[in-house]
Enzyme design. Structure first.
Site, PDB file in Angstrom:
ATOM      1  N   GLY A 130       0.799  -1.227   0.000  1.00  0.00           N
ATOM      2  CA  GLY A 130       0.000   0.000   0.000  1.00  0.00           C
ATOM      3  C   GLY A 130       0.832   1.278   0.000  1.00  0.00           C
ATOM      4  CB  SER A 215      -0.357  -5.085  -3.764  1.00  0.00           C
ATOM      5  OG  SER A 215      -1.313  -4.264  -3.173  1.00  0.00           O
TER       6      SER A 215
END
Ligand SMILES: *[C@@H]1O[C@H](CO)[C@@H](O)[C@H](O)[C@H]1NC(C)=O
Ligand SMILES: *[C@@H]1O[C@H](CO)[C@@H](O)[C@H](O)[C@H]1NC(C)=O
Ligand SMILES: *[C@@H]1O[C@H](CO)[C@@H](O)[C@H](O)[C@H]1NC(C)=O
Ligand SMILES: *[C@@H]1O[C@H](CO)[C@@H](O)[C@H](O)[C@H]1NC(C)=O
Ligand SMILES: *[C@@H]1O[C@H](CO)[C@@H](O)[C@H](O)[C@H]1NC(C)=O
Ligand SMILES: *[C@@H]1O[C@H](CO)[C@@H](O)[C@H](O)[C@H]1NC(C)=O
Ligand SMILES: *[C@@H]1O[C@H](CO)[C@@H](O)[C@H](O)[C@H]1NC(C)=O
Ligand SMILES: *[C@@H]1O[C@H](CO)[C@@H](O)[C@H](O)[C@H]1NC(C)=O
Ligand SMILES: *[C@@H]1O[C@H](CO)[C@@H](O)[C@H](O)[C@H]1NC(C)=O
Length: 568
Positions: A130, A215
């Protein structure tokens, strides 16, 4: 052998360095430094060599905090102990972090297993987390290296650190004006550049680099692919696991002025600083004070992602929205694999979402930085989007985890719909848009949907969740010990990945006999589906279905036609 022909190395062996007597101590010469690694036995008895913690840029501390990385070509010492990982970059909830973290690691087959005549292709991992975390030591490449040797296409593996949180992704007008944004992406480029310059000393081919990441790592690769001229860095392929350049909405740095104000004011030694002049004080503060303030911002701000990539103008690294760039034909001719897991959204959605209002507010937090502003197009798009999911809790269309019928897992009434929507918005739709653009531009592309139910989390409400495929890529022995069929899926995935790295296609015919993975074409949009349902029990063949890329076609099409409204 090639290593011995290097004069510096030859001189070293003739000198009386204590470890010279032990042929087993792996050593590589880079710019006058002997980098001393370590040997590890891996699965399948293939010996793997490891070189860790090698600096590729100056420590980003002092005046270099919040600055672009400064590449280093020389380590400035005669020997460098590379037997351990470097420190992870500063981030919450991890021990042993340091701001002095711009290092990389190399894994390779032991020298005797590498060809003496040809350099080996290189795969370079960019971690996820993230843009707020990531630790290279949890991704050990021994299995990948071993399998690459056993299938007779040896490869090298590199993993890199990059700055995260406010250290790597400063926000606010001041950061934007100073060009101090997207620094973590610039760290990645500096690492790739180091690899291009020096990997041949390890036996790697600087013209055959494949980036792969998951991600935030995959999102990063999307940005670099669109904007960084990767072909000039020796990159000839990329693998994007669960992340596209458009996964997170993109804004100008100034859109998060309130966040940076609060972050700066909350650093105890910088309490009185004013917007526009925070950098001198923040550069002078301790890293641990910055970390504490970052942690408090996480607890105060409602956005799920705070310190992230931003638009940085025509001369920057992200000049425009990815959807705009794709529409303008901005996709480079670098072959890629791109895929998603079945239930991408579940891990990001609060379980308690009960009403449509809750759902709406969740979407708003996800698409707009605090303070959230509901612009008319977004509002209309979300209403239209909701109309395209059926509203029937039994429908597979509506509920993620998919295929779980009317099971609610004790979660709020809108949880499964929100998870389906978020998964489509952030992952499935951008992945499909990207592949369709690639197919139209004639770029070789291969899509996958990872759907192995054996990878589902212990918590069944998460399904085949974001990140579920990562152990399959790294730890197929572990996966196989728990379930032999899934172990076969994992081995096949590594075969496809390594084949792509070594040959530019996942179908090199080496390793496991496995389904030919069709190239994604405008008239043949078929990802491969990774799960155990098409395996023949007792066979060692990797047999997988290919599926039409039309799942949830209506909401995904709407999302892709309105991507700019969602700042994607
Ligand atoms: C690895 O070596 C051990 C011990 O020599 C042997 O028992 C095992 O079968 C070997 N494994 C493989 C995959 O070759
Ligand atoms: C290299 O570093 C490791 C710890 O990171 C240490 O155990 C080892 O003794 C060091 N080797 C040398 C030759 O300094
Ligand atoms: C490379 O050369 C070394 C030393 O001559 C030898 O031991 C090794 O087997 C060779 N490797 C290959 C793959 O030929
Ligand atoms: C972002 O900045 C650019 C120029 O740097 C400007 O043209 C654009 O209007 C800004 N966008 C927003 C949404 O503020
Ligand atoms: C930082 O924020 C936290 C949480 O809002 C607050 O408790 C703390 O007092 C603040 N610290 C400073 C130095 O402003
Ligand atoms: C830097 O910190 C020192 C001590 O913590 C302080 O004396 C000095 O004024 C600070 N400088 C700036 C520019 O904030
Ligand atoms: C859920 O579906 C099953 C059959 O699929 C049915 O037997 C059951 O009554 C349903 N439960 C609810 C609460 O609707
Ligand atoms: C193969 O997988 C597809 C898609 O999941 C499924 O429809 C089909 O029934 C499977 N075939 C076999 C033989 O299991
Ligand atoms: C496995 O694949 C090979 C090569 O494609 C094929 O000859 C063989 O019949 C397959 N075995 C099984 C059990 O499917």
């Amino acid at each position: 052998m090639r290593w011995l022909l290097l004069p510096a190395r030859a001189a070293l062996l003739l000198s009386l360095v204590p470890w010279a007597a032990h042929a087993a101590v792996p050593t590589v010469e880079v710019s006058g430094t002997s980098i001393i690694g370590t040997t590890q036995a891996s699965a399948d008895n293939v010996t793997v060599e490891f070189f860790g913690g090698i600096p590729f840029a100056q420590p980003p501390i002092g005046e270099l905090r919040f600055a672009s990385p400064v590449e280093v070509d020389s380590l400035g010492v005669s020997t460098f102990n590379a037997t351990a990982f470097g420190a992870p970059c500063v981030q919450p909830d991890v021990d042993g972090v340091s701001e002095d973290c711009l290092t990389l690691n190399v894994y390779r087959p032991s020298e005797s297993l590498l060809s003496n005549e040809t350099l080996a292709p290189v795969m370079l991992w960019i971690y996820g987390g993230g843009f707020a975390g990531g630790v290279t030591s949890v991704y050990t490449a021994n299995n990948i290296i071993a399998q690459s040797v056993l299938r007779e296409t040896p490869v090298l593996y590199v993993s890199i650190n990059y700055r995260v949180g406010p250290f790597g992704f400063p926000q606010g007008t001041e950061a934007g004006q100073l060009g101090a944004v997207n620094l973590g992406l610039r760290d990645q480029l500096a690492a790739i550049s180091w690899v291009q310059k020096h990997i041949s000393a390890f036996g790697g081919d600087p013209t055959k680099i494949t980036l792969f990441g998951q991600s935030a790592g995959s999102i990063s690769i999307g940005h670099l692919l669109l904007n960084a001229g990767l072909e000039n860095y020796g990159v000839r392929g990329v693998i994007m696991e669960s992340g596209s350049a458009g996964t997170l909405p993109l804004f100008n740095a100034s859109r998060r002025d309130l966040l940076w104000d609060a972050f700066a004011a909350n650093v105890s030694t910088c309490a009185g600083v004013l917007r526009g002049s925070t950098f001198p004080c923040l550069r002078n503060a301790s890293a641990s004070d910055l970390l504490t303030s970052w942690e408090s911002a996480i607890s105060v701000f409602p956005d799920p992602f705070l310190f992230v990539p931003v638009l940085d103008g025509p001369t920057g690294l992200i000049p425009d929205l990815p959807s705009t760039q794709l529409a303008a034909g901005g996709i480079p001719k670098i072959p890629f694999i791109a895929g998603t897991v079945l239930d991408e959204g579940t891990a990001f959605v609060p379980q308690q979402l009960a009403s449509i209002t809750d759902l709406f507010n969740f979407v708003l937090d996800a698409v707009s930085p605090y303070p959230q502003t509901l612009t008319t197009p977004v509002q209309e798009d979300v209403v239209a989007l909701l109309g395209l999911y059926s509203g029937d809790p039994d429908s597979d269309l509506d509920g993620s985890p998919f295929g779980t019928g009317n099971e609610t897992f004790g979660a709020g009434a809108q949880y499964k719909l929100a998870a389906a929507m978020f998964g489509d918005m952030a992952f499935q739709a951008p992945r499909r848009a990207w592949m369709q653009a690639a197919a139209a531009a004639g770029v070789p592309a291969y899509g996958y949907l990872f759907a192995d139910q054996n990878a589902a989390a212990a918590d069944p409400s998460l399904g085949v969740h974001h990140g579920a495929e990562v152990p399959y890529v790294y730890e197929f022995s572990y996966v196989g010990a728990a379930n032999p069929d899934s172990g076969l899926v994992a081995r096949a995935m590594v075969d496809y990945w390594v084949s792509f790295v070594a040959s530019g296609t996942p179908n090199d015919g080496k390793g496991l006999a496995r389904t030919v993975w069709p190239q994604y074409e405008s008239d043949n949009q078929v990802p491969i589906q990774f799960d155990t349902t098409n395996l023949t029990s007792g066979s060692s063949n990797g047999t997988f279905a290919t599926i039409p890329d039309d799942y949830r076609a209506a909401p995904v099409s709407l999302l892709n036609s309105k991507a700019a409204d969602f700042n994607q």
